[in-house]
Design a protein around this motif. Sequence first.
Motif, PDB file in Angstrom:
ATOM      1  N   LEU A  53      30.494  23.437  66.364  1.00  0.00           N
ATOM      2  CA  LEU A  53      31.014  24.004  65.116  1.00  0.00           C
ATOM      3  C   LEU A  53      31.484  25.443  65.308  1.00  0.00           C
ATOM      4  O   LEU A  53      32.607  25.808  64.908  1.00  0.00           O
ATOM      5  N   ILE A  54      30.632  26.276  65.917  1.00  0.00           N
ATOM      6  CA  ILE A  54      30.980  27.691  66.117  1.00  0.00           C
ATOM      7  C   ILE A  54      32.167  27.820  67.058  1.00  0.00           C
ATOM      8  O   ILE A  54      33.114  28.577  66.797  1.00  0.00           O
ATOM      9  N   THR A  55      32.147  27.060  68.166  1.00  0.00           N
ATOM     10  CA  THR A  55      33.238  27.133  69.135  1.00  0.00           C
ATOM     11  C   THR A  55      34.548  26.669  68.518  1.00  0.00           C
ATOM     12  O   THR A  55      35.606  27.297  68.717  1.00  0.00           O
ATOM     13  N   ALA A  56      34.499  25.581  67.767  1.00  0.00           N
ATOM     14  CA  ALA A  56      35.705  25.068  67.124  1.00  0.00           C
ATOM     15  C   ALA A  56      36.240  26.043  66.085  1.00  0.00           C
ATOM     16  O   ALA A  56      37.462  26.180  65.915  1.00  0.00           O
ATOM     17  N   ALA A  57      35.345  26.710  65.385  1.00  0.00           N
ATOM     18  CA  ALA A  57      35.774  27.698  64.396  1.00  0.00           C
ATOM     19  C   ALA A  57      36.516  28.850  65.073  1.00  0.00           C
ATOM     20  O   ALA A  57      37.575  29.299  64.597  1.00  0.00           O
ATOM     21  N   TYR A  58      35.981  29.329  66.192  1.00  0.00           N
ATOM     22  CA  TYR A  58      36.673  30.387  66.935  1.00  0.00           C
ATOM     23  C   TYR A  58      37.999  29.877  67.502  1.00  0.00           C
ATOM     24  O   TYR A  58      39.008  30.595  67.504  1.00  0.00           O
ATOM     25  N   PHE A  59      38.011  28.638  67.978  1.00  0.00           N
ATOM     26  CA  PHE A  59      39.234  28.063  68.532  1.00  0.00           C
ATOM     27  C   PHE A  59      40.322  27.986  67.451  1.00  0.00           C
ATOM     28  O   PHE A  59      41.501  28.262  67.715  1.00  0.00           O
ATOM     29  N   PHE A  60      39.927  27.626  66.250  1.00  0.00           N
ATOM     30  CA  PHE A  60      40.876  27.576  65.135  1.00  0.00           C
ATOM     31  C   PHE A  60      41.453  28.964  64.848  1.00  0.00           C
ATOM     32  O   PHE A  60      42.666  29.128  64.683  1.00  0.00           O
ATOM     33  N   ILE A  61      40.576  29.972  64.790  1.00  0.00           N
ATOM     34  CA  ILE A  61      41.017  31.348  64.516  1.00  0.00           C
ATOM     35  C   ILE A  61      41.932  31.849  65.623  1.00  0.00           C
ATOM     36  O   ILE A  61      42.990  32.435  65.356  1.00  0.00           O
ATOM     37  N   PHE A  62      41.539  31.594  66.868  1.00  0.00           N
ATOM     38  CA  PHE A  62      42.343  32.072  67.990  1.00  0.00           C
ATOM     39  C   PHE A  62      43.712  31.391  68.022  1.00  0.00           C
ATOM     40  O   PHE A  62      44.722  32.013  68.382  1.00  0.00           O
ATOM     41  N   ASN A  63      43.759  30.101  67.661  1.00  0.00           N
ATOM     42  CA  ASN A  63      45.039  29.396  67.611  1.00  0.00           C
ATOM     43  C   ASN A  63      45.978  30.009  66.585  1.00  0.00           C
ATOM     44  O   ASN A  63      47.195  30.023  66.776  1.00  0.00           O
ATOM     45  N   THR A  72      48.081  30.089  86.546  1.00  0.00           N
ATOM     46  CA  THR A  72      48.824  30.056  85.287  1.00  0.00           C
ATOM     47  C   THR A  72      48.270  28.932  84.435  1.00  0.00           C
ATOM     48  O   THR A  72      48.210  27.773  84.867  1.00  0.00           O
ATOM     49  N   ILE A  73      47.843  29.267  83.225  1.00  0.00           N
ATOM     50  CA  ILE A  73      47.286  28.262  82.324  1.00  0.00           C
ATOM     51  C   ILE A  73      48.002  28.336  80.980  1.00  0.00           C
ATOM     52  O   ILE A  73      48.636  29.339  80.640  1.00  0.00           O
ATOM     53  N   SER A  74      47.888  27.290  80.229  1.00  0.00           N
ATOM     54  CA  SER A  74      48.545  27.240  78.926  1.00  0.00           C
ATOM     55  C   SER A  74      47.788  28.096  77.915  1.00  0.00           C
ATOM     56  O   SER A  74      46.592  28.383  78.094  1.00  0.00           O
ATOM     57  N   LEU A  75      48.454  28.494  76.862  1.00  0.00           N
ATOM     58  CA  LEU A  75      47.830  29.292  75.807  1.00  0.00           C
ATOM     59  C   LEU A  75      46.667  28.552  75.146  1.00  0.00           C
ATOM     60  O   LEU A  75      45.604  29.146  74.933  1.00  0.00           O
ATOM     61  N   PRO A  76      46.816  27.240  74.812  1.00  0.00           N
ATOM     62  CA  PRO A  76      45.674  26.527  74.218  1.00  0.00           C
ATOM     63  C   PRO A  76      44.446  26.483  75.133  1.00  0.00           C
ATOM     64  O   PRO A  76      43.308  26.626  74.668  1.00  0.00           O
ATOM     65  N   LEU A  77      44.679  26.290  76.443  1.00  0.00           N
ATOM     66  CA  LEU A  77      43.542  26.261  77.363  1.00  0.00           C
ATOM     67  C   LEU A  77      42.878  27.626  77.446  1.00  0.00           C
ATOM     68  O   LEU A  77      41.643  27.724  77.489  1.00  0.00           O
ATOM     69  N   LEU A 135      38.197  30.948  76.064  1.00  0.00           N
ATOM     70  CA  LEU A 135      37.715  32.127  75.335  1.00  0.00           C
ATOM     71  C   LEU A 135      36.775  31.723  74.212  1.00  0.00           C
ATOM     72  O   LEU A 135      35.742  32.370  73.986  1.00  0.00           O
ATOM     73  N   SER A 136      37.101  30.663  73.507  1.00  0.00           N
ATOM     74  CA  SER A 136      36.259  30.191  72.393  1.00  0.00           C
ATOM     75  C   SER A 136      34.889  29.746  72.879  1.00  0.00           C
ATOM     76  O   SER A 136      33.864  30.016  72.236  1.00  0.00           O
ATOM     77  N   ILE A 137      34.852  29.047  74.018  1.00  0.00           N
ATOM     78  CA  ILE A 137      33.575  28.603  74.582  1.00  0.00           C
ATOM     79  C   ILE A 137      32.735  29.809  74.997  1.00  0.00           C
ATOM     80  O   ILE A 137      31.534  29.866  74.735  1.00  0.00           O
ATOM     81  N   TRP A 138      33.385  30.789  75.636  1.00  0.00           N
ATOM     82  CA  TRP A 138      32.650  31.982  76.074  1.00  0.00           C
ATOM     83  C   TRP A 138      32.116  32.759  74.872  1.00  0.00           C
ATOM     84  O   TRP A 138      30.937  33.140  74.849  1.00  0.00           O
ATOM     85  N   LEU A 165      48.540  21.088  66.107  1.00  0.00           N
ATOM     86  CA  LEU A 165      47.706  19.975  66.560  1.00  0.00           C
ATOM     87  C   LEU A 165      46.281  20.438  66.837  1.00  0.00           C
ATOM     88  O   LEU A 165      45.311  19.842  66.342  1.00  0.00           O
ATOM     89  N   TYR A 166      46.148  21.494  67.636  1.00  0.00           N
ATOM     90  CA  TYR A 166      44.809  21.962  68.013  1.00  0.00           C
ATOM     91  C   TYR A 166      44.057  22.583  66.837  1.00  0.00           C
ATOM     92  O   TYR A 166      42.826  22.496  66.764  1.00  0.00           O
ATOM     93  N   SER A 167      44.781  23.164  65.916  1.00  0.00           N
ATOM     94  CA  SER A 167      44.138  23.700  64.713  1.00  0.00           C
ATOM     95  C   SER A 167      43.567  22.566  63.876  1.00  0.00           C
ATOM     96  O   SER A 167      42.459  22.671  63.333  1.00  0.00           O
ATOM     97  N   ALA A 168      44.329  21.466  63.783  1.00  0.00           N
ATOM     98  CA  ALA A 168      43.851  20.307  63.022  1.00  0.00           C
ATOM     99  C   ALA A 168      42.605  19.711  63.676  1.00  0.00           C
ATOM    100  O   ALA A 168      41.624  19.368  62.994  1.00  0.00           O
ATOM    101  N   ILE A 169      42.635  19.595  65.005  1.00  0.00           N
ATOM    102  CA  ILE A 169      41.469  19.068  65.720  1.00  0.00           C
ATOM    103  C   ILE A 169      40.264  19.983  65.504  1.00  0.00           C
ATOM    104  O   ILE A 169      39.135  19.508  65.285  1.00  0.00           O
ATOM    105  N   SER A 170      40.497  21.296  65.550  1.00  0.00           N
ATOM    106  CA  SER A 170      39.408  22.255  65.338  1.00  0.00           C
ATOM    107  C   SER A 170      38.784  22.089  63.964  1.00  0.00           C
ATOM    108  O   SER A 170      37.553  22.076  63.821  1.00  0.00           O
ATOM    109  N   LEU A 171      39.631  21.948  62.947  1.00  0.00           N
ATOM    110  CA  LEU A 171      39.108  21.799  61.584  1.00  0.00           C
ATOM    111  C   LEU A 171      38.328  20.508  61.424  1.00  0.00           C
ATOM    112  O   LEU A 171      37.308  20.477  60.724  1.00  0.00           O
ATOM    113  N   VAL A 172      38.799  19.444  62.076  1.00  0.00           N
ATOM    114  CA  VAL A 172      38.061  18.169  62.013  1.00  0.00           C
ATOM    115  C   VAL A 172      36.667  18.340  62.608  1.00  0.00           C
ATOM    116  O   VAL A 172      35.665  17.870  62.047  1.00  0.00           O
TER     117      VAL A 172
END
Length: 557
Positions: free
Chosen positions: A61-71, A14-19, A24-27, A162-169
């Motif tokens: 950059l690409i991974t963070a962009a996907y992470f932002f979208i997925f969040n 069992t893992i958290s949604l952000p993890l 998924l973003s890294i993959w 929080l994670y969306s803000a980190i992704s955008l940064v």
Amino acid sequence: MRYTSIIQQWKKPTISLPLFNLVLSIWVGIGLNIAFYKQLTSLTPYQGYPAILFLIGSSVLITAAYFFIFNLIHWRSNVKIFAGIWIVIGGMSAYFVNNLGIIINADQIQNMMQTNTTEAFDLINIRLIVWVVFFILVPLYFIYWVNIKKSTFSHTLCRKMLYSAISLVLVFGCAYLYYVDYAAIFRENRELKGMISPQNVVAASFSYYKHLQPPKNTTIHPYGRDAHQFIQTATHQTPKLMVLVIGETARAESFQLNGYDRATNPELRKLNIINFRNVSSCGTATAVSVPCLFSGMTRQAYTEKVARQRENLLDIIQRAGYKVTWINNNSGCKEVCNRVERYEIPESIRKQWCDSKGECKDEILIDSLNAYIQAIPKNDKTPRLIVLHQMGSHGPAYYKRSTHQYTPFQPTCNTSAIQGCSQQALINTYDNSIVYTDHILASTINLLNKQTQFQSALWYLSDHGESTGEHGMYLHGAPYQIAPSQQTHVPMIMWFSTAWRKHQASTVRCIESQKNDVLSQDNVFHTMLSLLNIHTTTLQPTLDLSQQCKPQLQNRA
């Protein structure tokens, strides 16, 4: 009992949604886009550690962009559905980008929508199956395998913010650090975005449905309504029969007639043909080149919307009194033959040349043309245009595009997983398909040369070319601005019977004098009308090869 409980927990973590979103973003951001990062890095002047840092920054950059979208779009209730979609479309897109060098754009989506089942099955091979297992099925199992930890709405929302803000940064930070590089690279290489999976499929699909999707209940607007034959065929004069052969995936550089050092044109070389050495296509895919070819628009002016909504060359020729017939051995005519006769190939001919899946060798066109001509009444004086649409050198299953008798180059690549074959075996197989096309064209000419009911001619040109590993690219469909010559430089030949040459000797001489000139598929529409003695205001003399030798045009220049 405790041991069993531990095993069960290990089997179903069992893992958290952000993890989950991060993994998924890294993959998706890194694992599926290796070819993109290689190409991106090659376009910078960096070497050594600066190049490594640029690669890391781009990956972040690409991974963070996907992470932002997925969040933003993933919630516990829908995350597995969306993740499965990204894995499937991203995995399939990445296969073609990473293994075949194909750039995903709206034209490629159009090709996919117009591909028949036979062509689709030709793409299936062991490499694709292995890729699907490891890059799609295994990740899908991981998605099914894990549990997403429950959380309150407020807690989930706070973590998303929080994670969306980190992704955008991270996105803006990396973009700021390498802004000059990205601006220079993407300004000159806009096609790069077509290598980033799965956003390339999403963006290309949106573009396709916005600009290229066939409209429903389209009203076809008349074009060339004033078309008529300006030299009427007298009762004692032999009518014209023009056979236009639309080739498939043949490139000019593989034709011996154009200086290729292999004997790919053993039969055509013996015939009195006109070979044009410098002809470019309108597009790099059939779905573009064929409609453009018949549209009357130049490559620069061509738009899919206009082509679909108005009549084309075949309609104009038919209006002028010609009997126009399309004989097909490809995946269709891309709507250009909708209003003319489509020849139904007799079952007896199909049995001879088609396999159990309905895929036929191009010799079916010769037998069909012969049957068609034999069925014309002897007293029929109707001039005719017959279009033969080849299977030609359609890939990736090049080994299917010739018969055993026409495979002089060995060894061959007897699989559709062409990227796994040696370069020499792949070239041998492709060249064999050109040898077979040579036989098809020569046989068609010999057939026309034997009949006396018409003054006949043949015009052949390929719709586009093909890449066979040059510059790391395979197949075709690359954006025209960056497409290599293998995809845009196409073969074109003409042949005229003795009777045709007798009645239009000066025209044939004029056309032959331009065999080394720089030409394109733009010339086909206008030259064809002129060769068939059809007058219409849609004909542009500057694009008509038969009029380039006239004094008045030379004086205007």
